[in-house]
Write a protein that holds these residues in place. Structure first.
Motif, PDB file in Angstrom:
ATOM      1  N   THR A   1       0.853  -1.175   0.000  1.00  0.00           N
ATOM      2  CA  THR A   1       0.000   0.000   0.000  1.00  0.00           C
ATOM      3  C   THR A   1       0.888   1.224   0.000  1.00  0.00           C
ATOM      4  OG1 THR A   1      -1.980   1.015   0.950  1.00  0.00           O
ATOM      5  CG2 THR A   1      -0.281   0.289   2.498  1.00  0.00           C
TER       6      THR A   1
ATOM      7  N   THR B   1       0.022   8.422  -3.527  1.00  0.00           N
ATOM      8  CA  THR B   1      -0.060   7.280  -4.443  1.00  0.00           C
ATOM      9  C   THR B   1      -0.335   7.759  -5.867  1.00  0.00           C
ATOM     10  OG1 THR B   1      -0.809   5.753  -2.730  1.00  0.00           O
ATOM     11  CG2 THR B   1      -1.360   5.197  -5.007  1.00  0.00           C
TER      12      THR B   1
ATOM     13  N   PRO C   1      -1.545   6.728  -9.513  1.00  0.00           N
ATOM     14  CA  PRO C   1      -2.300   5.639 -10.143  1.00  0.00           C
ATOM     15  C   PRO C   1      -1.503   4.867 -11.191  1.00  0.00           C
ATOM     16  CG  PRO C   1      -3.695   7.575  -9.901  1.00  0.00           C
ATOM     17  CD  PRO C   1      -2.303   7.996  -9.497  1.00  0.00           C
TER      18      PRO C   1
ATOM     19  N   VAL D   1       0.513   2.233  -9.430  1.00  0.00           N
ATOM     20  CA  VAL D   1      -0.333   1.109  -8.996  1.00  0.00           C
ATOM     21  C   VAL D   1      -0.646   0.206 -10.183  1.00  0.00           C
ATOM     22  CG1 VAL D   1      -2.583   0.478  -8.052  1.00  0.00           C
ATOM     23  CG2 VAL D   1      -1.315   2.401  -7.072  1.00  0.00           C
ATOM     24  N   GLU D   2      -0.994   0.805 -11.296  1.00  0.00           N
ATOM     25  CA  GLU D   2      -1.325   0.034 -12.499  1.00  0.00           C
ATOM     26  C   GLU D   2      -0.146  -0.825 -12.939  1.00  0.00           C
ATOM     27  OE1 GLU D   2      -2.704   0.854 -17.149  1.00  0.00           O
ATOM     28  OE2 GLU D   2      -2.593   2.511 -15.706  1.00  0.00           O
TER      29      GLU D   2
ATOM     30  N   THR E   1      -5.210   3.587  -2.969  1.00  0.00           N
ATOM     31  CA  THR E   1      -5.767   4.591  -3.847  1.00  0.00           C
ATOM     32  C   THR E   1      -5.161   5.933  -3.448  1.00  0.00           C
ATOM     33  OG1 THR E   1      -7.634   4.939  -2.344  1.00  0.00           O
ATOM     34  CG2 THR E   1      -7.965   3.388  -4.167  1.00  0.00           C
ATOM     35  N   GLN E   2      -5.245   6.897  -4.342  1.00  0.00           N
ATOM     36  CA  GLN E   2      -4.738   8.229  -4.017  1.00  0.00           C
ATOM     37  C   GLN E   2      -5.786   8.933  -3.159  1.00  0.00           C
ATOM     38  OE1 GLN E   2      -4.088  11.035  -7.242  1.00  0.00           O
ATOM     39  NE2 GLN E   2      -2.174  11.650  -6.301  1.00  0.00           N
ATOM     40  N   THR E   3      -5.523   8.993  -1.854  1.00  0.00           N
ATOM     41  CA  THR E   3      -6.522   9.525  -0.937  1.00  0.00           C
ATOM     42  C   THR E   3      -5.864  10.369   0.148  1.00  0.00           C
ATOM     43  OG1 THR E   3      -8.305   8.944   0.607  1.00  0.00           O
ATOM     44  CG2 THR E   3      -6.430   7.452   0.533  1.00  0.00           C
TER      45      THR E   3
ATOM     46  N   HIS F   1      -7.260   5.211   4.150  1.00  0.00           N
ATOM     47  CA  HIS F   1      -5.859   4.782   4.122  1.00  0.00           C
ATOM     48  C   HIS F   1      -5.606   3.692   5.163  1.00  0.00           C
ATOM     49  CE1 HIS F   1      -1.560   4.807   3.850  1.00  0.00           C
ATOM     50  NE2 HIS F   1      -1.397   5.322   5.050  1.00  0.00           N
TER      51      HIS F   1
ATOM     52  N   SER G   1      -6.506   0.289   3.991  1.00  0.00           N
ATOM     53  CA  SER G   1      -5.497  -0.285   3.098  1.00  0.00           C
ATOM     54  C   SER G   1      -4.337  -0.878   3.888  1.00  0.00           C
ATOM     55  CB  SER G   1      -4.972   0.790   2.138  1.00  0.00           C
ATOM     56  OG  SER G   1      -5.997   1.259   1.296  1.00  0.00           O
TER      57      SER G   1
END
Length: 385
Positions: free
Chosen positions: A63, A69, A71, A74-75, A87-89, A95, A98
């Protein structure tokens, strides 16, 4: 023949130490049969570290950190069959879920950044956790009271002299300075800048702004450290004076509540506030937003800038919501490839040492072993010569 290459490839090919380490790990397989849980900023430089660990046989469960973060990272990681819960949060609750998902996988080793994963493991221990690494001073401070619950080797990367001068002093200072430029598109020439904290990150930050023709003052609660700043040529006014005179306020202390709503009467009209510490609590942004003297807030969403207008006609600006400015902006920069290559190679070597059970539980929350520092430094110098 022409093909489109990616930033992840550029970064990976620039991390020469990690590439050499990955080649070695492919042969030695130090993490074969082990799961490594990670909680670090997910951006292109992180990929180079994670792929090095994967080359060493690790199963990875990852995480990120709050608001950093990317994207595309992550991909890419998921395309490499790496499990990612991120996720970008900026929502601490999301968070934390995660982080819990990573620990729920019962990893054998943890690579932590801020003590998030180890704190969860301390409250909900499970069999098989060997130990791991912690990146930051903030994380070490958080984990020290949990030593008895953890009782396992946790090597603190930030206590390494290499991490201190290569990444913290040179790279963090440079990236915070450049992030100020990216956020604001404003000059530094003639600006009065106050830096809170004169540890390695503060030293680099103060030096970079001074080198860009700013007038820089330093505030540090330790009189010995403040004396060092004074002898390095920085002014060291009392705290209130330093705030009141500043066009730019930068916090890099690792501690909460450095600039708070109580300082509102002191803040200069038009001042810019930015944080370089790991956690978004050095500037009490929530208290500023809710203060009765704030009559309007303008949010420049695309630029991650908030302008707070006060009843008395003053206004001031907060960058990135108080998150790490070099990773929170619209064009996140992070630290230089070379510095992260050094720091991440330290991470990989420390995890290797813990995986091989060559550090005892009695060594809980300790600096990087000196021989690892020497190994990494020698390898880097050999490549640089």
């Amino acid at each position: 023949m022409q093909r489109d290459a990616t930033r992840i490839e550029w970064i990976g090919n620039s991390c020469r130490l990690l590439k050499a380490t990955a080649t070695e790990f492919e042969k030695t397989q130090p993490f074969a049969g082990l799961t490594i849980g990670t909680g670090i900023h997910l951006e292109p430089k992180t990929v180079a570290l994670l792929m090095t660990l994967k080359a060493g046989g690790a199963r990875l469960v990852c995480t990120g950190n709050l608001n950093s973060t990317q994207p595309s990272t992550v991909e890419f990681l998921r395309s490499q069959e790496i499990t990612v819960f991120a996720t970008q949060t900026t929502d601490p609750v999301a968070h934390h879920k995660s982080l819990e998902a990573v620990v729920a996988e019962s990893p054998d080793l943890l690579l932590d950044n801020g003590g998030d994963l180890f704190a969860i493991a301390a409250e909900a221990p499970y069999a098989g956790l060997l130990g791991g690494t912690e990146e930051t001073t903030s994380g070490r401070t958080r984990l020290l009271p949990m030593r008895e619950k953890l009782n396992m080797p946790i090597l603190v990367i930030n206590d390494s002299p290499i991490k201190q001068f290569a990444e913290n002093k040179h790279a963090v200072g440079q990236s915070l300075f450049e992030s100020y430029m990216r956020f604001t598109n404003r000059s530094t020439n003639g600006k009065r800048v106050t830096v809170f904290g004169y540890g390695a990150c503060g030293k680099g930050t103060a030096a970079c702004f001074r080198n860009a023709f700013s007038t820089v003052s330093v505030v540090d609660i330790d009189p010995v450290t403040a004396l060092e700043a004074h002898l390095d040529g920085f002014s060291t006014p009392l705290r209130n004076e330093a705030i009141a005179s500043a066009d730019v306020l930068v916090t890099v202390t690792g501690f909460p509540a450095i600039v708070t709503a109580a300082d509102l009467p002191l803040i200069k009209d038009g001042a810019i506030l930015m944080n370089g510490g790991h956690f978004p609590h050095e500037i009490d942004v929530a208290a500023f937003r809710q203060h009765p003297e704030v009559v309007r807030i303008d949010r420049y969403e695309a630029d991650h800038i908030e302008t707070l207008h006060l009843r008395d006609g003053r206004s001031f600006h907060i960058l990135g919501g108080g998150h790490m400015a070099n990773l929170a902006g619209p064009r996140p920069l992070g630290n230089s490839v070379e510095s992260m290559d050094l720091g991440f190679t330290l991470q990989a070597r420390c995890l290797e040492r813990v995986a091989r059970r060559e550090v005892g539980a009695e060594s809980c929350i300790v600096p990087v072993p000196r021989d690892i520092d020497a190994m990494v430094a020698s390898a880097y110098l050999d490549m640089a010569r």
